[in-house]
Design an enzyme around this catalytic site. Sequence first.
Site, PDB file in Angstrom:
ATOM      1  N   ARG A 154       0.660  -1.208   0.104  1.00 51.78           N
ATOM      2  CA  ARG A 154       0.000  -0.007   0.171  1.00 51.78           C
ATOM      3  C   ARG A 154       0.911   1.086   0.049  1.00 51.78           C
ATOM      4  O   ARG A 154       1.752   1.390   0.884  1.00 51.78           O
ATOM      5  CB  ARG A 154      -0.812   0.020   1.202  1.00 51.78           C
TER       6      ARG A 154
ATOM      7  N   GLU B 109       0.695   4.352   0.731  1.00 48.18           N
ATOM      8  CA  GLU B 109       0.008   5.304   1.679  1.00 48.18           C
ATOM      9  C   GLU B 109       1.208   6.092   2.320  1.00 48.18           C
ATOM     10  O   GLU B 109       1.901   5.218   3.121  1.00 48.18           O
ATOM     11  CB  GLU B 109      -1.119   4.662   2.723  1.00 48.18           C
TER      12      GLU B 109
ATOM     13  N   GLU C 197      -9.384  -1.559  13.356  1.00 47.64           N
ATOM     14  CA  GLU C 197      -9.697  -2.444  12.414  1.00 47.64           C
ATOM     15  C   GLU C 197      -8.544  -3.511  12.311  1.00 47.64           C
ATOM     16  O   GLU C 197      -7.547  -2.967  12.052  1.00 47.64           O
ATOM     17  CB  GLU C 197     -10.131  -1.648  11.025  1.00 47.64           C
TER      18      GLU C 197
ATOM     19  N   SER D 168     -11.135  -6.096   6.897  1.00 49.11           N
ATOM     20  CA  SER D 168     -12.302  -5.384   5.944  1.00 49.11           C
ATOM     21  C   SER D 168     -12.809  -6.295   5.051  1.00 49.11           C
ATOM     22  O   SER D 168     -12.205  -7.120   4.386  1.00 49.11           O
ATOM     23  CB  SER D 168     -11.753  -4.093   5.279  1.00 49.11           C
TER      24      SER D 168
END
Length: 581
Positions: free
Chosen positions: A337, A339, A500, A503
């Site tokens: 990812r 990010e 979390e 998902s």
Amino acid sequence: MSENAQPNERVIPLTKPPAEGAAEGEGEKGPSKSALKKAAKDKEKAEKAAKRKAAEDAQKKEQEANDVSKNDYGDLDVDGAWPEDFPGEDKVPYVELGDLEEYFKDTSKMDAPGGPHITFRARVENARSQSAKLAFLVFKKGTATIQAVVAASEELSRQMVKFASSIPAESYVLVHALVKQPKEAVKSTTIQNLEVHVKKLYIEGKAKAQLPMQVADAERAIPVEGEEETSEEGRPIVTLNTRLNNRVIDLRAKHNQAIFKIKYNIKKLFMEFLDARDFIGIDTPRLLGSASEGGANVFEVKYFDRQAFLAQSPQLYKQMLVAAGLERVFESGPVFRAENSNTARHLTEFTGLDLEMAFSHDYHEVVSLLEELMLHIFNGLRQNCKRETDLVRSIYHVEDFKLPEAGKVPRLKFPEGIKMLRDAGEEIGDFDDLSTPQEKRLGALVLEKYGSDFYVLDQYPLAIRPFYTMPTTQTRASYDPANPNAGYSNSYDFFMRGQEIMSGAQRIHEAEFLAKRMREHDAKVDPESAGLKDYVAAFEAGAPKHAGGGIGLERIVMLWLGLPNVRLASLFPRDPGRLTP
């Protein structure tokens, strides 16, 4: 007066200059007395030094000749071959330190003729000299440590005691020892009711005397995100950055080794559960020809003469395999990812535990199976890794993880979670995505109300989920072309301690509807694009209803143990600022 002399002119007699290259203090007749005296002193000092060295060498040779242990210690050859007279397993059992207590549960072994001798290889945690005749060492292997005694006797020389006490910490050694029961339990080691009395000791891999950090530094807690780094008992905190820069040393800390045993067990429990339910393990590509899921969070790489991308997840391939007839699939592998997030819970490369399955009636069949999977993992960790969990939590003090009973996992619909937050004073809209602080707040509220650190939030707003997410029946029934992303979806997130970890959702399995959702999603993608054309075509051949999820392995480790940073759950973590070691 000579006729050539000028009036009043003085005639100065010439003198011969010093010989070229003469030393200071030397004239034309040779060295001065002071230079001769200095040379004599230097010669005398050199002679005395030579005599001292000769005497020391002679004494050393005599000591070596009289060293009864001269063949019982030293450095192994570079290839690490054992000395010829080192006992093999046919004479003395080789026992790993971690197995020592189990090995001597049979107490009759303590009565072996001449005492119970063993051989093993381990690392020196520390070595200290008690006197010229006695040294104490601590050996470690994995999470096991044991006290060692090196005592001079008629059969063990003082030279060997001195050698043992001078071994640099972290050196790797080969040991032959006699196992004894100490008079009192050794509280400073994990093996407390046994100790080893060294008979032979060889260095296999010698550590430098000065390392960039000590393992003891890594065995202290790092601060929680947002807290200041302060010294502990007068010792400076070694920062996470320093630890990760010296990760090989850092990973030698006992609790770090425990972390990765726990991580491995999570993966094993994940596969064990799904294997027992007829899932098939798969391996999907990590190199993609296009950024297939849309968005900018992908890493670009050069692939021969063209551009490629690292996979954000195996999501599309999992679904394609369900359409291919492999109706229950799972995978464990790296996920990338891009990010630019430097928080304590984000990595740019992590391990994904993914699954996808066809279901019969309702997507909650999959949610229930996922709940059972997570409870299987949690209970498996309690049973298989209690010792490791307790060790890590002794450094990072955190409450025990509260589990619900089987079949009673709190499962809240998204509006219910919003209401709980509002009742607690949070300002949040009906369809807003939860911020990290709001997730943590909701986790605390769920713990207070249901007594569980694990819960599910179900039916997220459609607008904040990926394009392949199935809208709820009610949302499809009230579809408004002017606002196509309004309403809720058959999607869910799983949480541990309010953060979390997974998902998931029911996926759209009908090709025409999927293409429609791709075009009208807030983050629009083209179903005819190179990266998505094959994906959509997979459903044109007919596919069953299916759902699944993606779990972040490092997140489970972090939250189960109460670690302050997810990087501690990755062997060699990758984040926006770290690509080495």
